[in-house]
Scaffold this active site. Structure first.
Site, PDB file in Angstrom:
ATOM      1  N   HIS A  48     -58.432 -69.442  87.968  1.00 43.78           N
ATOM      2  CA  HIS A  48     -59.222 -70.446  87.249  1.00 43.78           C
ATOM      3  C   HIS A  48     -60.190 -71.211  88.143  1.00 43.78           C
ATOM      4  O   HIS A  48     -61.013 -71.976  87.643  1.00 43.78           O
ATOM      5  CB  HIS A  48     -58.293 -71.428  86.531  1.00 43.78           C
ATOM      6  CG  HIS A  48     -57.487 -70.779  85.452  1.00 43.78           C
ATOM      7  ND1 HIS A  48     -58.055 -70.194  84.349  1.00 43.78           N
ATOM      8  CD2 HIS A  48     -56.152 -70.581  85.317  1.00 43.78           C
ATOM      9  CE1 HIS A  48     -57.107 -69.682  83.572  1.00 43.78           C
ATOM     10  NE2 HIS A  48     -55.942 -69.898  84.146  1.00 43.78           N
ATOM     11  N   GLU A 152     -44.891 -68.083  82.814  1.00 44.86           N
ATOM     12  CA  GLU A 152     -45.716 -69.037  82.052  1.00 44.86           C
ATOM     13  C   GLU A 152     -45.909 -68.625  80.598  1.00 44.86           C
ATOM     14  O   GLU A 152     -46.871 -69.052  79.959  1.00 44.86           O
ATOM     15  CB  GLU A 152     -47.058 -69.286  82.760  1.00 44.86           C
ATOM     16  CG  GLU A 152     -47.826 -68.069  83.210  1.00 44.86           C
ATOM     17  CD  GLU A 152     -49.117 -68.420  83.971  1.00 44.86           C
ATOM     18  OE1 GLU A 152     -49.527 -69.590  83.999  1.00 44.86           O
ATOM     19  OE2 GLU A 152     -49.730 -67.490  84.508  1.00 44.86           O
TER      20      GLU A 152
HETATM   21  C1  3PY Z   1     -50.506 -73.160  84.314  1.00 46.74           C
HETATM   22  O1  3PY Z   1     -50.024 -74.308  84.311  1.00 46.74           O
HETATM   23  O2  3PY Z   1     -50.506 -72.404  83.340  1.00 46.74           O
HETATM   24  C2  3PY Z   1     -51.099 -72.662  85.544  1.00 46.74           C
HETATM   25  O3  3PY Z   1     -51.400 -71.498  85.626  1.00 46.74           O
HETATM   26  C3  3PY Z   1     -51.382 -73.625  86.649  1.00 46.74           C
HETATM   27  O4  3PY Z   1     -52.689 -73.457  87.105  1.00 46.74           O
HETATM   28 MG    MG Z   2     -51.469 -70.464  83.845  1.00 46.52          MG
END
Ligand code: 3PY
Ligand code: MG
Length: 257
Positions: A48, A152
């Site tokens: 990012h 994530e």
């Molecule tokens: C998230 O919190 O999804 C990340 O990838 C941190 O940059």
């Molecule tokens: Mg992320």
């Protein structure tokens, strides 16, 4: 001979939290400054942030010159980035969106030399950064470099035990923003909400069970404290541009006091 490369694995073996900055701006001059902040290392965000590989090379050199560990958050779980980042002198790669055991195995394969993985030889800059001759680098590289799987998504949580048990993986790294987005079905970003923290407690437990480093993206004092309480010790403290804003806000506040 150059100084020995930062031994991140030895540092992370202590229970002392490791707080690092997270760079988004492609600048070696800024990386030299960020590496000298009172934090423990620097991660270059190639997902990012605005950092491409040719930006990352002089940034990694500047961070190494400051005696701090250089780390890279990859754009994706591609087979090229871990070897390329390590060849350039980084000591850790954090790979986003690892959702299955097969993806975790592919990550390890890309990051480690045989017999653990299939990293290809050619780390000429890594040889200089590590101060090691080629035969010694080959023996030491799998210890000197670390690879983290980002947890994530809800899918990753469902496969957590399998991912955490991947041979050769060094750590789990939670992306709490994406995690909270998938936990809420796209409704919100809630890095420190109860649902996120509950899921993160499971990640910390899986890391502990498999002797992995437990890491997470913090980004604020509130998040760092909350994640530290859950047992996370490898924590992205703040993004470079946020550090600038915090510095200016703190200056303004102290002028008012
Ligand atoms: C998230 O919190 O999804 C990340 O990838 C941190 O940059
Ligand atoms: Mg992320």
């Amino acid at each position: 001979m150059a100084a020995a490369q930062f031994d991140l694995r030895a540092r992370l073996a202590s229970s002392e939290p490791f707080l690092f900055s997270w760079m988004s701006v492609p600048s070696a001059a800024l990386a030299a400054q960020v590496a000298r902040l009172p934090l423990d290392g620097v991660c270059l965000d190639m997902q990012h942030g605005m950092i491409g590989f040719s930006d990352a090379v002089p940034m990694i050199a500047a961070i190494n010159a400051a005696g701090r560990p250089a780390m890279v958050r990859a754009l994706w779980n591609d087979p090229a980035t871990p070897g390329q980042a390590f060849d350039a002198g980084a000591v850790a790669v954090i790979s986003p969106m690892i959702n299955s055991r097969a993806q975790a195995e592919a990550l390890v394969r890309a990051a480690k030399y045989p017999p653990i993985g299939a990293r290809s030889w050619g780390g000429y800059t890594a040889l200089q950064a590590s101060g090691l001759a080629a035969p010694d680098y080959l023996k030491a590289a799998n210890r000197l470099t670390m690879v983290f799987a980002m947890i994530e998504t809800v899918e990753a949580l469902a496969n957590l035990d399998d991912i955490a048990a991947t041979p050769g993986l060094d750590g789990l790294f939670v992306g709490p923003s994406d995690l909270s987005i998938t936990l809420s079905g796209g409704a919100r970003v809630d890095k420190t909400g109860p649902q996120t923290l509950e899921a993160m407690a499971r990640v910390a437990a899986a890391a502990q069970k498999n002797a992995l480093v437990a890491g997470a993206f913090g980004g604020s004092a509130e998040a760092i404290k909350a994640f530290g309480k859950l047992g996370f010790t490898f924590l992205a403290a703040a993004v470079d541009v946020d550090l600038l804003h915090m510095g200016a806000a703190s200056l303004r506040a102290s002028l008012k006091a």
